[in-house]
Design an enzyme around this catalytic site. Structure first.
Site, PDB file in Angstrom:
ATOM      1  N   ILE A  47       3.343   8.868  -1.097  1.00 21.57           N
ATOM      2  CA  ILE A  47       3.804   8.123  -2.199  1.00 21.57           C
ATOM      3  C   ILE A  47       2.981   6.913  -2.472  1.00 21.57           C
ATOM      4  CG2 ILE A  47       5.703   6.635  -2.711  1.00 21.57           C
ATOM      5  CD1 ILE A  47       7.421   8.396  -0.977  1.00 21.57           C
ATOM      6  N   ASN A  62      -4.017   6.191   2.197  1.00 20.41           N
ATOM      7  CA  ASN A  62      -3.255   4.912   2.071  1.00 20.41           C
ATOM      8  C   ASN A  62      -4.158   3.698   2.567  1.00 20.41           C
ATOM      9  OD1 ASN A  62      -1.643   2.458   2.552  1.00 20.41           O
ATOM     10  ND2 ASN A  62      -1.048   3.351   4.410  1.00 20.41           N
ATOM     11  N   MET A 110       0.824  -0.964   0.026  1.00 20.55           N
ATOM     12  CA  MET A 110      -0.043  -0.068   0.026  1.00 20.55           C
ATOM     13  C   MET A 110       0.985   1.239  -0.119  1.00 20.55           C
ATOM     14  SD  MET A 110      -3.081  -0.878   2.436  1.00 20.55           S
ATOM     15  CE  MET A 110      -4.094  -2.398   2.175  1.00 20.55           C
ATOM     16  N   CYS A 111       0.444   2.341   0.040  1.00 17.13           N
ATOM     17  CA  CYS A 111       1.033   3.663  -0.220  1.00 17.13           C
ATOM     18  C   CYS A 111       1.400   3.999   1.166  1.00 17.13           C
ATOM     19  CB  CYS A 111      -0.014   4.746  -0.396  1.00 17.13           C
ATOM     20  SG  CYS A 111      -1.049   4.358  -1.986  1.00 17.13           S
ATOM     21  N   GLN A 112       2.186   5.195   1.088  1.00 24.24           N
ATOM     22  CA  GLN A 112       3.073   5.664   2.251  1.00 24.24           C
ATOM     23  C   GLN A 112       2.507   7.197   2.431  1.00 24.24           C
ATOM     24  OE1 GLN A 112       5.905   4.697   4.018  1.00 24.24           O
ATOM     25  NE2 GLN A 112       5.471   2.858   3.653  1.00 24.24           N
TER      26      GLN A 112
END
Length: 257
Positions: free
Chosen positions: A78, A108, A1-3
């Site tokens: 990100i 996220n 997953m995203c940051q």
């Protein structure tokens, strides 16, 4: 997953040190390479930088590392794509206007079967679950409070209720700010730290870089950082509880009591 990365301060502060480590997670020390973005509040305005390239390859990210923009409220993201193609319109943070103020949002997670009816001014440009959630959240806030912005306590209560509703569809770690406060909700993983006097040295976990904050701050400065995974190896980061919504104002978490 995203940051996710958020910063909330009592005085305008640059995020160069933290963003330098954070950006390495966009394809170097981690696999999140499907775009990135960062938003800085300055007064009533917002500087927004997004790129569909990975953060470690993006020349825009290099600009941010070398350009010390000072802000009291910053949200960065990100991306590792779960819904929506790799494209500029799908890069976080997203920005919309509500009550005559800009709101910035990043997410996220992955929301399944989340298709709310969007019947107002807030509609997604891209095709991510994240932008749909942001538009729904703002739509419901306007529906709840009309054209008059509420005080901070009822606003937090409303955001808490909405995040729980959205999180029922999956993972919903998110950050939201209107330039006066920063809200952070945790479904799975978020951490925060408050840096204040007496300031000490911090060492990044994603790059061989350290800074002595006592040399670049005043005794009155206070900075809260909120991030998916701790950015430094020699500081104590506080984990969020699952399902917790926290409010940060002037560089510190605001207790409900």
């Amino acid at each position: 997953m995203c940051q996710l990365l958020g910063m909330n301060c009592n005085v305008p502060t640059d995020i160069v040190f933290s963003f330098t480590g954070f950006a390495h997670r966009g394809g170097h020390t981690d696999e999140h390479k499907d775009g990135w973005g960062i938003a800085f509040f300055e007064g009533a305005g917002v500087r927004l930088f997004v790129d569909h390239q990975s953060a470690v390859e993006s020349p825009v990210a290099e600009l941010i590392k070398s350009y010390p923009i000072k802000s009291k409220h910053v949200i960065a993201h990100i991306r590792k794509a779960t819904q929506g193609q790799v494209a500029l319109e799908n890069c976080h943070p997203f920005v919309r206007e509500l009550w005559g103020r800009y709101w910035v949002f990043a997410h996220n997670g992955d929301l399944k079967h989340f298709a709310p009816v969007l019947d107002g001014a807030f509609r997604p440009v891209g095709n991510t679950d994240s932008e749909r959630a942001f538009c729904y959240l703002l739509q419901q806030l306007r529906r709840n409070f009309g054209d008059t912005p509420p005080a901070i306590a009822p606003l937090k209560a409303a955001i808490d209720e909405l995040t729980r509703e959205i999180a029922a569809h999956g993972v919903f770690n998110m950050m939201l700010s209107d330039g006066s406060a920063l809200f952070a909700h945790c479904s799975t993983r978020l951490h925060y730290i408050v840096r204040q006097y007496p300031f000490t040295q911090a060492k990044l976990s994603d790059e061989d870089l350290s800074v002595d904050f006592s040399e670049v701050t005043t005794p009155n400065d206070r900075v809260a950082l909120i991030v998916t995974e701790p950015l430094t190896t020699n500081e104590t980061w506080m984990p969020f509880r699952a399902g917790e919504l926290r409010l940060f104002v002037d560089g510190a978490p605001v207790d409900d009591g």
